[in-house]
Design a protein around this motif. Structure first.
Motif, PDB file in Angstrom:
ATOM      1  N   GLU A 168       4.102  -5.877  -2.182  1.00  0.00           N
ATOM      2  CA  GLU A 168       4.120  -7.322  -2.400  1.00  0.00           C
ATOM      3  C   GLU A 168       2.726  -7.921  -2.240  1.00  0.00           C
ATOM      4  OE1 GLU A 168       5.805 -11.208  -0.096  1.00  0.00           O
ATOM      5  OE2 GLU A 168       7.221  -9.560  -0.383  1.00  0.00           O
ATOM      6  N   LEU A 169       2.040  -7.546  -1.188  1.00  0.00           N
ATOM      7  CA  LEU A 169       0.729  -8.141  -0.923  1.00  0.00           C
ATOM      8  C   LEU A 169      -0.328  -7.721  -1.948  1.00  0.00           C
ATOM      9  CD1 LEU A 169       0.719  -7.983   2.970  1.00  0.00           C
ATOM     10  CD2 LEU A 169       1.115  -9.976   1.504  1.00  0.00           C
ATOM     11  N   PHE A 195      -3.856 -14.810 -12.847  1.00  0.00           N
ATOM     12  CA  PHE A 195      -3.023 -15.924 -13.301  1.00  0.00           C
ATOM     13  C   PHE A 195      -3.237 -17.126 -12.394  1.00  0.00           C
ATOM     14  CE2 PHE A 195      -0.942 -12.071 -14.728  1.00  0.00           C
ATOM     15  CZ  PHE A 195      -0.673 -12.360 -16.051  1.00  0.00           C
ATOM     16  N   LYS A 196      -2.742 -18.284 -12.848  1.00  0.00           N
ATOM     17  CA  LYS A 196      -2.830 -19.508 -12.048  1.00  0.00           C
ATOM     18  C   LYS A 196      -1.686 -19.494 -11.035  1.00  0.00           C
ATOM     19  CE  LYS A 196      -2.829 -24.478 -12.193  1.00  0.00           C
ATOM     20  NZ  LYS A 196      -1.866 -25.482 -12.513  1.00  0.00           N
ATOM     21  N   VAL A 197      -2.007 -19.092  -9.826  1.00  0.00           N
ATOM     22  CA  VAL A 197      -1.018 -18.960  -8.765  1.00  0.00           C
ATOM     23  C   VAL A 197      -1.013 -20.234  -7.931  1.00  0.00           C
ATOM     24  CG1 VAL A 197      -0.398 -17.679  -6.675  1.00  0.00           C
ATOM     25  CG2 VAL A 197      -1.179 -16.446  -8.719  1.00  0.00           C
ATOM     26  N   GLU A 198       0.154 -20.846  -7.835  1.00  0.00           N
ATOM     27  CA  GLU A 198       0.296 -22.062  -7.038  1.00  0.00           C
ATOM     28  C   GLU A 198       0.718 -21.760  -5.611  1.00  0.00           C
ATOM     29  OE1 GLU A 198       2.985 -24.228  -9.693  1.00  0.00           O
ATOM     30  OE2 GLU A 198       1.757 -23.291 -11.239  1.00  0.00           O
ATOM     31  N   GLN A 199       1.366 -20.612  -5.399  1.00  0.00           N
ATOM     32  CA  GLN A 199       1.770 -20.179  -4.060  1.00  0.00           C
ATOM     33  C   GLN A 199       1.694 -18.663  -4.020  1.00  0.00           C
ATOM     34  OE1 GLN A 199       5.545 -21.722  -2.449  1.00  0.00           O
ATOM     35  NE2 GLN A 199       6.049 -19.618  -1.926  1.00  0.00           N
ATOM     36  N   SER A 200       0.886 -18.121  -3.109  1.00  0.00           N
ATOM     37  CA  SER A 200       0.729 -16.668  -2.980  1.00  0.00           C
ATOM     38  C   SER A 200       1.789 -16.089  -2.048  1.00  0.00           C
ATOM     39  CB  SER A 200      -0.649 -16.333  -2.416  1.00  0.00           C
ATOM     40  OG  SER A 200      -1.652 -16.733  -3.312  1.00  0.00           O
ATOM     41  N   ALA A 201       2.058 -14.816  -2.219  1.00  0.00           N
ATOM     42  CA  ALA A 201       2.979 -14.113  -1.326  1.00  0.00           C
ATOM     43  C   ALA A 201       2.325 -13.941   0.037  1.00  0.00           C
ATOM     44  CB  ALA A 201       3.341 -12.758  -1.918  1.00  0.00           C
ATOM     45  N   LYS A 202       3.158 -13.948   1.068  1.00  0.00           N
ATOM     46  CA  LYS A 202       2.631 -13.800   2.420  1.00  0.00           C
ATOM     47  C   LYS A 202       3.262 -12.642   3.172  1.00  0.00           C
ATOM     48  CE  LYS A 202       5.667 -17.457   4.232  1.00  0.00           C
ATOM     49  NZ  LYS A 202       6.522 -17.586   3.075  1.00  0.00           N
ATOM     50  N   GLY A 203       4.160 -11.910   2.545  1.00  0.00           N
ATOM     51  CA  GLY A 203       4.833 -10.817   3.223  1.00  0.00           C
ATOM     52  C   GLY A 203       6.028 -11.344   3.997  1.00  0.00           C
ATOM     53  N   LYS A 234       6.652 -21.275 -12.178  1.00  0.00           N
ATOM     54  CA  LYS A 234       7.787 -20.353 -12.225  1.00  0.00           C
ATOM     55  C   LYS A 234       7.931 -19.643 -10.879  1.00  0.00           C
ATOM     56  CE  LYS A 234       7.867 -19.519 -17.162  1.00  0.00           C
ATOM     57  NZ  LYS A 234       7.271 -20.768 -17.472  1.00  0.00           N
ATOM     58  N   LYS A 235       9.178 -19.560 -10.406  1.00  0.00           N
ATOM     59  CA  LYS A 235       9.457 -18.815  -9.180  1.00  0.00           C
ATOM     60  C   LYS A 235       9.411 -17.324  -9.488  1.00  0.00           C
ATOM     61  CE  LYS A 235      12.417 -22.250  -6.992  1.00  0.00           C
ATOM     62  NZ  LYS A 235      13.762 -22.498  -6.450  1.00  0.00           N
ATOM     63  N   VAL A 236       8.659 -16.608  -8.682  1.00  0.00           N
ATOM     64  CA  VAL A 236       8.439 -15.180  -8.907  1.00  0.00           C
ATOM     65  C   VAL A 236       8.872 -14.393  -7.674  1.00  0.00           C
ATOM     66  CG1 VAL A 236       6.690 -13.411  -9.368  1.00  0.00           C
ATOM     67  CG2 VAL A 236       6.501 -15.663 -10.457  1.00  0.00           C
ATOM     68  N   GLU A 237       9.593 -13.327  -7.885  1.00  0.00           N
ATOM     69  CA  GLU A 237      10.002 -12.419  -6.818  1.00  0.00           C
ATOM     70  C   GLU A 237       9.394 -11.051  -7.123  1.00  0.00           C
ATOM     71  OE1 GLU A 237      12.238 -11.629  -3.261  1.00  0.00           O
ATOM     72  OE2 GLU A 237      11.711 -13.488  -4.263  1.00  0.00           O
ATOM     73  N   ILE A 238       8.810 -10.428  -6.124  1.00  0.00           N
ATOM     74  CA  ILE A 238       8.241  -9.090  -6.278  1.00  0.00           C
ATOM     75  C   ILE A 238       9.235  -8.105  -5.678  1.00  0.00           C
ATOM     76  CG2 ILE A 238       6.335  -7.555  -5.677  1.00  0.00           C
ATOM     77  CD1 ILE A 238       4.577 -10.148  -5.508  1.00  0.00           C
ATOM     78  N   LYS A 239       9.714  -7.189  -6.489  1.00  0.00           N
ATOM     79  CA  LYS A 239      10.668  -6.174  -6.044  1.00  0.00           C
ATOM     80  C   LYS A 239       9.991  -4.811  -6.119  1.00  0.00           C
ATOM     81  CE  LYS A 239      14.160  -7.004  -4.904  1.00  0.00           C
ATOM     82  NZ  LYS A 239      14.545  -7.439  -3.539  1.00  0.00           N
ATOM     83  N   SER A 240      10.204  -4.013  -5.074  1.00  0.00           N
ATOM     84  CA  SER A 240       9.482  -2.750  -4.956  1.00  0.00           C
ATOM     85  C   SER A 240      10.395  -1.538  -4.922  1.00  0.00           C
ATOM     86  CB  SER A 240       8.663  -2.751  -3.660  1.00  0.00           C
ATOM     87  OG  SER A 240       7.825  -3.871  -3.595  1.00  0.00           O
ATOM     88  N   ALA A 241       9.971  -0.507  -5.611  1.00  0.00           N
ATOM     89  CA  ALA A 241      10.525   0.836  -5.439  1.00  0.00           C
ATOM     90  C   ALA A 241       9.570   1.498  -4.435  1.00  0.00           C
ATOM     91  CB  ALA A 241      10.535   1.584  -6.768  1.00  0.00           C
ATOM     92  N   THR A 242      10.061   1.833  -3.247  1.00  0.00           N
ATOM     93  CA  THR A 242       9.157   2.202  -2.154  1.00  0.00           C
ATOM     94  C   THR A 242       8.824   3.685  -2.065  1.00  0.00           C
ATOM     95  OG1 THR A 242      11.033   2.278  -0.637  1.00  0.00           O
ATOM     96  CG2 THR A 242       9.774   0.206  -0.749  1.00  0.00           C
ATOM     97  N   ILE A 278       8.959  -9.261 -10.639  1.00  0.00           N
ATOM     98  CA  ILE A 278       7.884  -8.301 -10.904  1.00  0.00           C
ATOM     99  C   ILE A 278       8.291  -6.965 -10.291  1.00  0.00           C
ATOM    100  CG2 ILE A 278       5.441  -7.737 -10.530  1.00  0.00           C
ATOM    101  CD1 ILE A 278       5.769 -10.268 -12.199  1.00  0.00           C
ATOM    102  N   GLY A 279       8.219  -5.900 -11.063  1.00  0.00           N
ATOM    103  CA  GLY A 279       8.563  -4.561 -10.579  1.00  0.00           C
ATOM    104  C   GLY A 279       7.313  -3.796 -10.177  1.00  0.00           C
ATOM    105  N   VAL A 280       7.328  -3.291  -8.948  1.00  0.00           N
ATOM    106  CA  VAL A 280       6.184  -2.590  -8.376  1.00  0.00           C
ATOM    107  C   VAL A 280       6.692  -1.289  -7.756  1.00  0.00           C
ATOM    108  CG1 VAL A 280       4.295  -2.818  -6.710  1.00  0.00           C
ATOM    109  CG2 VAL A 280       5.149  -4.839  -7.855  1.00  0.00           C
TER     110      VAL A 280
END
Length: 164
Positions: free
Chosen positions: A43-44, A54-62, A79-87, A110-112
């Motif tokens: 995520e980070l 990109f123009k980010v209005e709010q960054s992820a904080k963990g 746009k609301k963005v969710e980061i989803k991870s395959a760990t 977003i797939g990571v």
């Protein structure tokens, strides 16, 4: 696909977030036998890359150890963005929980993927999928809450127009 290098500092920060989160009620039952810190690293690093492109209005904080559930990981171009991870590198799916997708919708997921098979470890930003597409995938349940099983192969590459 974008590949980012994981540092020892990234891992240490993520593990510290897990330790703090486990001390609050919401974190007391989660992460047993799971290397959840990898999801935080994903995520980070993905957030940092997105912020640089990109123009980010709010960054992820963990993880938030305040006990307040966040509305989304990031906001990009309103746009609301969710980061989803395959760990793990061999994982082939994103597994967003049904409750979250239905009741707390985000616009873009977003797939990571975390790659622990190389040194230094890497994070791969694979692409994105819209909420409306996630709803079409099969519902599964292994342990815990039911989830959508979204194949990583179904993600769309991120382009300059992804968040338009």
């Amino acid at each position: 696909m974008t590949t980012l290098t994981v540092t020892a500092e990234n891992i240490q920060f993520a593990k510290q977030q897990i330790e703090a989160f486990e001390k609050i009620e919401a974190g007391s039952w989660r992460y047993t036998n799971v290397e959840a810190w990898r999801g935080i690293v994903c995520e980070l690093l993905a957030s940092k890359w997105l912020k640089g492109n990109f123009k980010v209005e709010q960054s992820a904080k963990g993880l938030d150890d305040s006990g307040i559930v966040d509305d989304c990981d990031m906001i990009i171009n309103a746009k609301k963005v969710e980061i989803k991870s395959a760990t793990k590198n061999h994982f082939r799916y994103l597994i967003p929980k049904i409750h979250d997708v239905r009741d707390k919708p985000k616009d873009i997921y977003i797939g990571v993927k975390y790659n622990e098979t190389v040194q230094p470890n890497q994070v791969h930003i694979l692409g994105y999928i819209q909420r409306s597409e996630i709803l079409k995938f099969p519902v599964k349940q292994n342990k815990g809450a039911p989830y959508y099983e979204v194949p990583l192969s179904q993600l769309t590459p991120i382009t300059p127009k992804t968040f338009d």
